[in-house]
Design a protein around this motif. Structure first.
Motif, PDB file in Angstrom:
ATOM      1  N   MET A   1       0.843  -1.197   0.000  1.00  0.00           N
ATOM      2  CA  MET A   1       0.000   0.000   0.000  1.00  0.00           C
ATOM      3  C   MET A   1       0.876   1.244   0.000  1.00  0.00           C
ATOM      4  N   ARG A   2       0.682   2.093  -0.999  1.00  0.00           N
ATOM      5  CA  ARG A   2       1.422   3.351  -1.108  1.00  0.00           C
ATOM      6  C   ARG A   2       0.562   4.483  -0.536  1.00  0.00           C
ATOM      7  N   VAL A   3       1.097   5.152   0.474  1.00  0.00           N
ATOM      8  CA  VAL A   3       0.376   6.227   1.154  1.00  0.00           C
ATOM      9  C   VAL A   3       1.136   7.529   0.960  1.00  0.00           C
ATOM     10  N   ALA A   4       0.458   8.545   0.444  1.00  0.00           N
ATOM     11  CA  ALA A   4       1.051   9.872   0.304  1.00  0.00           C
ATOM     12  C   ALA A   4       0.469  10.792   1.364  1.00  0.00           C
ATOM     13  N   VAL A   5       1.336  11.508   2.059  1.00  0.00           N
ATOM     14  CA  VAL A   5       0.914  12.439   3.108  1.00  0.00           C
ATOM     15  C   VAL A   5       1.404  13.828   2.728  1.00  0.00           C
ATOM     16  N   ILE A   6       0.483  14.769   2.608  1.00  0.00           N
ATOM     17  CA  ILE A   6       0.849  16.143   2.259  1.00  0.00           C
ATOM     18  C   ILE A   6       0.792  17.002   3.514  1.00  0.00           C
ATOM     19  N   GLY A   7       1.957  17.375   4.013  1.00  0.00           N
ATOM     20  CA  GLY A   7       2.038  18.188   5.233  1.00  0.00           C
ATOM     21  C   GLY A   7       2.352  17.332   6.440  1.00  0.00           C
ATOM     22  N   CYS A   8       3.203  17.859   7.324  1.00  0.00           N
ATOM     23  CA  CYS A   8       3.618  17.032   8.463  1.00  0.00           C
ATOM     24  C   CYS A   8       3.839  17.876   9.717  1.00  0.00           C
ATOM     25  N   THR A   9       2.747  18.466  10.200  1.00  0.00           N
ATOM     26  CA  THR A   9       2.832  19.098  11.510  1.00  0.00           C
ATOM     27  C   THR A   9       2.123  18.154  12.483  1.00  0.00           C
ATOM     28  N   HIS A  10       1.030  18.572  13.116  1.00  0.00           N
ATOM     29  CA  HIS A  10       0.411  17.723  14.134  1.00  0.00           C
ATOM     30  C   HIS A  10      -0.391  16.565  13.535  1.00  0.00           C
ATOM     31  N   ALA A  11      -1.307  16.864  12.614  1.00  0.00           N
ATOM     32  CA  ALA A  11      -2.140  15.810  12.032  1.00  0.00           C
ATOM     33  C   ALA A  11      -1.291  14.833  11.230  1.00  0.00           C
ATOM     34  N   GLY A  12      -0.369  15.354  10.424  1.00  0.00           N
ATOM     35  CA  GLY A  12       0.490  14.495   9.626  1.00  0.00           C
ATOM     36  C   GLY A  12       1.368  13.602  10.479  1.00  0.00           C
ATOM     37  N   THR A  13       1.954  14.176  11.512  1.00  0.00           N
ATOM     38  CA  THR A  13       2.814  13.394  12.413  1.00  0.00           C
ATOM     39  C   THR A  13       2.029  12.277  13.084  1.00  0.00           C
ATOM     40  N   ALA A  14       0.825  12.585  13.570  1.00  0.00           N
ATOM     41  CA  ALA A  14      -0.001  11.573  14.229  1.00  0.00           C
ATOM     42  C   ALA A  14      -0.394  10.468  13.255  1.00  0.00           C
ATOM     43  N   ALA A  15      -0.753  10.868  12.032  1.00  0.00           N
ATOM     44  CA  ALA A  15      -1.150   9.871  11.032  1.00  0.00           C
ATOM     45  C   ALA A  15       0.008   8.929  10.715  1.00  0.00           C
ATOM     46  N   ILE A  16       1.198   9.489  10.500  1.00  0.00           N
ATOM     47  CA  ILE A  16       2.361   8.665  10.146  1.00  0.00           C
ATOM     48  C   ILE A  16       2.717   7.704  11.279  1.00  0.00           C
ATOM     49  N   ASN A  17       2.778   8.216  12.507  1.00  0.00           N
ATOM     50  CA  ASN A  17       3.123   7.349  13.643  1.00  0.00           C
ATOM     51  C   ASN A  17       2.170   6.172  13.761  1.00  0.00           C
ATOM     52  N   ASN A  18       0.889   6.441  13.575  1.00  0.00           N
ATOM     53  CA  ASN A  18      -0.095   5.365  13.715  1.00  0.00           C
ATOM     54  C   ASN A  18      -0.090   4.408  12.534  1.00  0.00           C
ATOM     55  N   ILE A  19       0.156   4.923  11.327  1.00  0.00           N
ATOM     56  CA  ILE A  19       0.253   4.034  10.164  1.00  0.00           C
ATOM     57  C   ILE A  19       1.437   3.086  10.317  1.00  0.00           C
ATOM     58  N   LEU A  20       2.561   3.618  10.820  1.00  0.00           N
ATOM     59  CA  LEU A  20       3.742   2.778  11.030  1.00  0.00           C
ATOM     60  C   LEU A  20       3.450   1.636  11.998  1.00  0.00           C
ATOM     61  N   ASN A  21       2.613   1.906  12.994  1.00  0.00           N
ATOM     62  CA  ASN A  21       2.266   0.860  13.965  1.00  0.00           C
ATOM     63  C   ASN A  21       1.223  -0.111  13.414  1.00  0.00           C
ATOM     64  N   LEU A  22       0.257   0.420  12.666  1.00  0.00           N
ATOM     65  CA  LEU A  22      -0.840  -0.417  12.175  1.00  0.00           C
ATOM     66  C   LEU A  22      -0.489  -1.156  10.887  1.00  0.00           C
ATOM     67  N   TYR A  23       0.271  -0.513  10.019  1.00  0.00           N
ATOM     68  CA  TYR A  23       0.605  -1.083   8.715  1.00  0.00           C
ATOM     69  C   TYR A  23       2.109  -0.939   8.476  1.00  0.00           C
ATOM     70  N   PRO A  24       2.911  -1.732   9.173  1.00  0.00           N
ATOM     71  CA  PRO A  24       4.368  -1.575   9.101  1.00  0.00           C
ATOM     72  C   PRO A  24       4.957  -1.781   7.709  1.00  0.00           C
ATOM     73  N   HIS A  25       4.218  -2.412   6.789  1.00  0.00           N
ATOM     74  CA  HIS A  25       4.745  -2.662   5.448  1.00  0.00           C
ATOM     75  C   HIS A  25       4.280  -1.606   4.434  1.00  0.00           C
ATOM     76  N   ALA A  26       3.553  -0.604   4.911  1.00  0.00           N
ATOM     77  CA  ALA A  26       3.087   0.441   4.002  1.00  0.00           C
ATOM     78  C   ALA A  26       4.276   1.278   3.508  1.00  0.00           C
ATOM     79  N   GLN A  27       4.183   1.712   2.254  1.00  0.00           N
ATOM     80  CA  GLN A  27       5.173   2.631   1.694  1.00  0.00           C
ATOM     81  C   GLN A  27       4.627   4.043   1.872  1.00  0.00           C
ATOM     82  N   ILE A  28       5.296   4.842   2.675  1.00  0.00           N
ATOM     83  CA  ILE A  28       4.796   6.177   3.020  1.00  0.00           C
ATOM     84  C   ILE A  28       5.700   7.241   2.405  1.00  0.00           C
TER      85      ILE A  28
END
Length: 456
Positions: A1-28
């Protein structure tokens, strides 16, 4: 799964941290225009005031930490176009100018907000600054070192915090706002006026009910002109407000009139596989029962967390927000949740309020402090829709309690009878939260009596 994140302050940081825990094989792939992530802009005034000595402590995540976990961090990259139907975006390396296309399976828009900059003549003069990110914080500190006359435009939370910081640094400070009083979006007059008094006592000039029409100066700003006066200025900080940074998706995704992206309770936008969180989008407001634009770090973190959990399947609903916030200015400890009376009326609600001003401990206690507390409630249902508190002692946590109450549809009767402990060191036998609700109940009982007498 390829995930693109535009912007990385509070919402972006929270999303990335949780994706890494929930979907460790995702390409971010993360695209961020700055060279840093997770900056706590609410700490800028503390940095200016010297409370925070190291600006680097205002970060709670780093690019290096994400890269070590396999995230592709495209820093100093601006997304210049995005086709949400083709699931493709184009980003520009801001250092080299190189353009590159990227494909994704899931898109997370956490592009945040940007300060409102009215088209005022002279706004391009030196020493007219914004207050949003790490670069702004460093610039404010640097340029304020050798100036004496500082003008802050905008009397919201950031504006009044900066005024306090500059005043305590020995600057001559003027606060300009088009409204007749400070903090009018967050507090009713009886709660904002003590702060105004403190500013005046410390020599801050309050230029309220005035609109900036021009900046004057030769190269560098020297004067701020309003429709009612003019003020010397060696430095101006603009804190007028924020607007969603969503122009990239205009016409592609459903938005509110101000550009805030509309999301459902699972953070899904109107386009499949496109999610949004944080200051770029609207959030369900439990007080009004409508989506509202409430750019707060707390909302952003919750929404970013929800995006990750709902990325594959809708499993975790947004509980809604009350816009709960707190503020400390000098000796004033202030917090609010939900709606003020004026905001409730503007939202179409028919409301009443009850207020108390009382010592928080029994009078026999050797030390005491006065607490001022206000409850706003809907007349028809008695549902609590807002609350505010101010005191020299710290009772701000009581507003968190009332925030939970609003989220759960609590009535004044339910609050009046809620079980709170009593201990003379902390409160009176009738807790102040019970007390203000009992007063609201008494007011409503009097209305019923009056109506019965009229009908009789």
């Amino acid at each position: 799964m390829r995930v693109a994140v535009i912007g990385c302050t509070h919402a972006g940081t929270a999303a990335i941290n949780n994706i890494l825990n929930l979907y460790p094989h995702a390409q971010i792939d993360v695209f961020e225009k700055n060279d840093n992530v997770s900056f706590l802009s609410c700490g800028i005034a503390l940095y200016v005031g010297g409370v925070v000595e190291d600006a680097n402590s205002l970060f709670y995540a780093s690019v290096e930490q994400f890269e070590q976990r396999g995230v592709n961090m495209h820093m100093n990259h601006e997304v210049v176009s995005c086709d949400v139907n083709e699931k493709q975006l184009q980003a520009r390396d801001m250092k080299t100018g190189e353009m590159k296309d990227y494909q994704y399976d899931k898109l997370i828009i956490t592009s945040g907000s940007w300060p409102i900059t009215p088209p005022i003549p002279g706004a391009d003069l030196e020493n007219i600054l914004l207050c949003k990110n790490f670069a702004h914080a460093k610039e404010i500190i640097q340029r304020s070192e050798n100036v004496q006359n500082v003008v802050v435009v905008g009397a919201g939370y950031i504006g009044v915090e900066l005024v306090e910081a500059f005043e305590e640094n020995g600057k001559n400070v003027t606060l300009i706002d088009s409204e007749e009083r400070i903090l009018n979006r967050y507090l009713d007059e009886s709660f904002s006026s003590p702060v105004e008094t403190s500013f005046k006592e410390r020599g801050v000039e309050l230029a309220l009910g005035q609109t900036v029409s021009e900046f004057e100066g030769t190269g560098t700003v020297q004067k701020v002109i309003t429709d009612k006066g003019e003020y010397n200025a060696d430095l101006v900080v603009m804190c007028v407000g924020f607007r969603p940074n969503t122009g990239l998706f205009e016409g592609q995704i459903d938005m509110l009139g101000n550009g805030a992206i509309i999301v459902d309770e699972y953070m899904r936008t109107s386009v499949e596989d496109v999610y949004a969180a944080g200051d770029c989008c609207a959030v369900p407001n439990n007080a009004t029962k409508q989506p509202s634009y409430i750019p707060l770090a707390t909302n952003a973190v919750r929404m970013g967390t929800l995006v990750a959990h709902n990325l594959m399947n809708p499993v975790l609903k947004h509980p809604g927000t009350q816009g709960t916030s707190g503020l400390k200015i000098y000796n004033h400890n202030i917090a609010s949740t939900g709606l003020t009376e004026s905001a409730a009326t503007m939202a179409g609600l028919s409301v009443a309020s009850a207020s108390i001003e009382d010592n928080y401990r029994p009078e026999f206690m050797p030390e005491n402090a006065v607490i001022q507390l206000k409850l706003v409630y809907e007349i028809e249902t008695h549902r609590i829709v807002g609350a505010q508190v101010i005191s020299d002692a710290d009772f701000t946590q009581s507003i968190n309690t009332l925030s939970v109450g609003i989220a759960n549809g609590m009535t004044i009767e339910e609050l009046a009878l809620t079980d709170f402990f009593f201990q003379p060191h902390f409160n009176k036998p009738v807790n102040f939260l019970n007390q203000v609700a009992l007063k609201a109940m008494a007011q409503e009982s009097e209305k019923v009596k009056d109506e019965e007498q009229v009908s009789a």
